[in-house]
Design a protein around this motif. Structure first.
Motif, PDB file in Angstrom:
ATOM      1  N   ALA A   1       0.810  -1.226   0.000  1.00  0.00           N
ATOM      2  CA  ALA A   1       0.000   0.000   0.000  1.00  0.00           C
ATOM      3  C   ALA A   1       0.838   1.268   0.000  1.00  0.00           C
TER       4      ALA A   1
ATOM      5  N   ALA B   1      -4.872   2.598  -2.611  1.00  0.00           N
ATOM      6  CA  ALA B   1      -4.711   1.971  -1.291  1.00  0.00           C
ATOM      7  C   ALA B   1      -6.022   1.931  -0.512  1.00  0.00           C
TER       8      ALA B   1
ATOM      9  N   VAL C   1      -6.291   2.080   6.171  1.00  0.00           N
ATOM     10  CA  VAL C   1      -4.934   1.653   5.817  1.00  0.00           C
ATOM     11  C   VAL C   1      -4.002   1.868   6.999  1.00  0.00           C
TER      12      VAL C   1
END
Length: 347
Positions: free
Chosen positions: A277, A296, A302
């Motif tokens: 990512a 991402a 994330v």
């Protein structure tokens, strides 16, 4: 006198008092530079490839890009020092390169290398530049004194440029470049090798010039300088890849930026490099500054996922949503991506 002679002799231009058109904050502002499909080739090398550009009166317009991107070549075409291979260009109402000689008296040009006359004193350099631009002797004396006062050079008037520090040589170069009060001031990496305080003073003077109506075109590698421009044109491989204000460029990558803190920052940075990512990670003191890949997903999610993965590797970290930097936007563009709030070349 040719454009090349006039600009080369003055080496730099910074302007004094010019109570003309509105500042960049006033809209609409007239276009000072209009370029369409501007190209320049050197043999098989395409230095500039179809550049479209509009620069408004009274704005500080920045060129940003890596070495070899085509910034200096573009600037030299815009001041009439180099003929384009193709395309059209109008600067201050003059068609280039056909009317380059008429343009030269209304443009100030400061190159990236110090190019004043080292065997002339500060005062003599200013006087010679004023003479080159055809200023009459009586007016010349007034202009030279005003320039020395404006740039705090009176006490150094009898010194040779070689005896000045980098910051003071820069002031002299800017004073020389603006002795004829140009409408357009062009600066090609003017502060390379100059200390931060001198650069700050330099930019204060540029903003005063812009407020008085002078249009300023500047190329730089310094992010703290680029962020001061009203608008930025990012060039890569001879192409315009973005055209926007610094704020727009920074905001366009804000949803992709995180920062992490941990006891072993170097180890943390190396671990983040391996995460799918993560597009880019750089160490800033004890922080790891992360730019995420465009796909991402939600950065809050994330962030939580990356903290969990890092802890699984034995790294105790904290993380947060972080402010973006202009450099983040440049990294995105250098990877061949486009930015949502910036114009791509050819758009």
């Amino acid at each position: 006198m040719s454009t090349t002679d006039a600009l080369a002799a003055s080496s730099v231009d910074g302007s004094a008092t010019q109570a003309t058109p509105p500042s960049a904050e006033d809209a609409p502002a007239a276009a000072v530079i209009e370029a369409f499909g501007l190209k320049r080739t050197f043999g098989e090398i395409q230095a500039v490839r179809g550049l479209d550009l509009e620069v408004r009166r009274g704005e500080i317009f920045g060129f940003l890009g890596p070495n070899g991107a085509g910034k200096s070549t573009t600037i030299r075409m815009l001041v009439g020092l180099m003929e384009p291979t193709a395309g059209s260009c109008k600067v201050l109402g003059f068609d280039l390169p056909k009317q380059a000689n008429q343009l030269s008296e209304r443009v100030g040009y400061m190159t990236q290398k110090f190019s004043l006359y080292t065997d002339l004193t500060v005062e003599e350099n200013l006087d010679f530049a004023a003479e080159i631009f055809g200023i009459e002797p009586a007016e010349r004396a007034i202009r030279v004194k005003e320039a020395m006062i404006e740039f705090d050079l009176l006490e150094r008037r009898k010194q040779l440029p070689a005896k000045l520090s980098g910051g003071w040589r820069q002031r002299l170069a800017l004073a020389v470049a603006t002795i004829h009060r140009p409408e357009l001031l062009v600066l090609d990496e003017p502060t390379a090798g100059v200390d931060p305080d001198s650069r700050r003073v330099f930019w204060e003077k540029l903003f005063r010039m812009a407020d008085s109506g002078t249009t300023i075109l500047v190329s730089t590698h310094y992010m703290d300088e680029a962020i001061r421009c009203h608008r930025l044109c990012v060039i890569r491989d001879g192409l315009r890849v973005a055209l926007a204000s610094p704020v727009e460029l920074v905001d366009s990558v804000l949803p992709r930026v995180l920062e992490f803190h941990g006891k072993h920052t170097g180890q943390l940075v190396r671990a983040l490099h391996n995460e799918p990512a993560v597009a880019s990670v750089v160490q800033l003191g004890h922080r790891a500054h992360v730019l995420l890949e465009a796909d991402a997903g939600d950065r809050q999610a994330v962030l939580a996922n990356l903290i969990q993965r890092l802890e699984q590797q034995g790294l105790r970290v904290t993380g947060e949503l972080a402010d973006a930097h202009l450099e983040d936007a440049l990294i995105v563009l250098s990877r061949g991506e486009t930015l949502p709030l910036a114009e791509a070349s050819g758009a």
